[in-house]
Write a protein that holds these residues in place. Structure first.
Motif, mmCIF file in Angstrom:
data_model
loop_
_atom_site.group_PDB
_atom_site.id
_atom_site.type_symbol
_atom_site.label_atom_id
_atom_site.label_comp_id
_atom_site.label_asym_id
_atom_site.label_seq_id
_atom_site.Cartn_x
_atom_site.Cartn_y
_atom_site.Cartn_z
ATOM 1 N N ASP A 1 28.133 18.396 -2.918
ATOM 2 C CA ASP A 1 28.401 19.587 -3.739
ATOM 3 C C ASP A 1 29.189 19.224 -4.999
ATOM 4 O O ASP A 1 29.969 20.021 -5.513
ATOM 5 C CB ASP A 1 29.187 20.631 -2.939
ATOM 6 C CG ASP A 1 28.298 21.412 -2.008
ATOM 7 O OD1 ASP A 1 27.087 21.497 -2.276
ATOM 8 O OD2 ASP A 1 28.800 21.940 -1.005
ATOM 9 N N SER B 1 27.298 21.849 -9.412
ATOM 10 C CA SER B 1 26.627 23.089 -9.039
ATOM 11 C C SER B 1 25.530 23.385 -10.039
ATOM 12 O O SER B 1 25.760 24.023 -11.048
ATOM 13 C CB SER B 1 27.594 24.250 -8.935
ATOM 14 O OG SER B 1 28.776 24.033 -9.592
ATOM 15 N N ILE B 2 24.360 22.894 -9.713
ATOM 16 C CA ILE B 2 23.181 23.084 -10.555
ATOM 17 C C ILE B 2 22.377 24.220 -9.953
ATOM 18 O O ILE B 2 22.217 24.297 -8.736
ATOM 19 C CB ILE B 2 22.361 21.778 -10.613
ATOM 20 C CG1 ILE B 2 23.238 20.654 -11.169
ATOM 21 C CG2 ILE B 2 21.104 21.958 -11.430
ATOM 22 C CD1 ILE B 2 22.654 19.273 -11.026
ATOM 23 N N ASP C 1 17.627 24.332 -7.027
ATOM 24 C CA ASP C 1 17.949 23.685 -5.756
ATOM 25 C C ASP C 1 17.514 22.230 -5.691
ATOM 26 O O ASP C 1 18.287 21.366 -5.285
ATOM 27 C CB ASP C 1 17.317 24.458 -4.589
ATOM 28 C CG ASP C 1 17.997 25.786 -4.356
ATOM 29 O OD1 ASP C 1 19.148 25.953 -4.789
ATOM 30 O OD2 ASP C 1 17.369 26.655 -3.728
ATOM 31 N N ARG D 1 19.645 19.934 -7.790
ATOM 32 C CA ARG D 1 20.970 19.791 -7.205
ATOM 33 C C ARG D 1 20.954 18.778 -6.061
ATOM 34 O O ARG D 1 21.825 17.903 -5.972
ATOM 35 C CB ARG D 1 21.496 21.131 -6.710
ATOM 36 C CG ARG D 1 22.928 21.059 -6.189
ATOM 37 C CD ARG D 1 23.467 22.398 -5.725
ATOM 38 N NE ARG D 1 22.748 22.846 -4.549
ATOM 39 C CZ ARG D 1 21.970 23.926 -4.510
ATOM 40 N NH1 ARG D 1 21.813 24.673 -5.572
ATOM 41 N NH2 ARG D 1 21.351 24.261 -3.397
ATOM 42 N N ASN E 1 23.046 15.310 -6.524
ATOM 43 C CA ASN E 1 24.231 15.141 -5.690
ATOM 44 C C ASN E 1 24.038 14.097 -4.595
ATOM 45 O O ASN E 1 24.923 13.268 -4.358
ATOM 46 C CB ASN E 1 24.664 16.480 -5.097
ATOM 47 C CG ASN E 1 25.235 17.399 -6.153
ATOM 48 O OD1 ASN E 1 25.787 16.956 -7.145
ATOM 49 N ND2 ASN E 1 25.093 18.689 -5.946
#
Length: 75
Positions: free
Chosen positions: A39, A42-43, A46, A49, A53
């Motif tokens: 986390d 915070s893109i 989905d 992200r 990450n």
């Protein structure tokens, strides 16, 4: 470690069935391994992200593994 994370990202991108036992085990392992980075950003999209990450953790594990291999080879 990077392989587990990479496999999880691939399964996520291919929309693998989350109720499958193998997918669940890989997700749990990848989440534990990338606990410090899953986390980090915070893109809103989905899949981006997940790739960013979890990808950061995979790259860090690859770099650490490479560094250890080079040092052990010299010994």
């Amino acid at each position: 470690m990077a392989g587990i994370i990479g496999l999880w990202v691939l399964l996520y991108l291919l929309d693998a069935n989350p109720s499958n036992d193998l997918v669940t085990v890989l997700h749990d392992a990848a989440r534990w391994l990338a606990g410090w980075s899953h986390d980090l950003f915070s893109i809103s999209t989905d899949w981006v992200r997940v790739v960013v990450n979890y990808g950061i953790a995979a790259v860090v594990y690859l770099a650490i593994g490479h560094t250890l291999a080079v040092r052990l080879r010299r010994v």
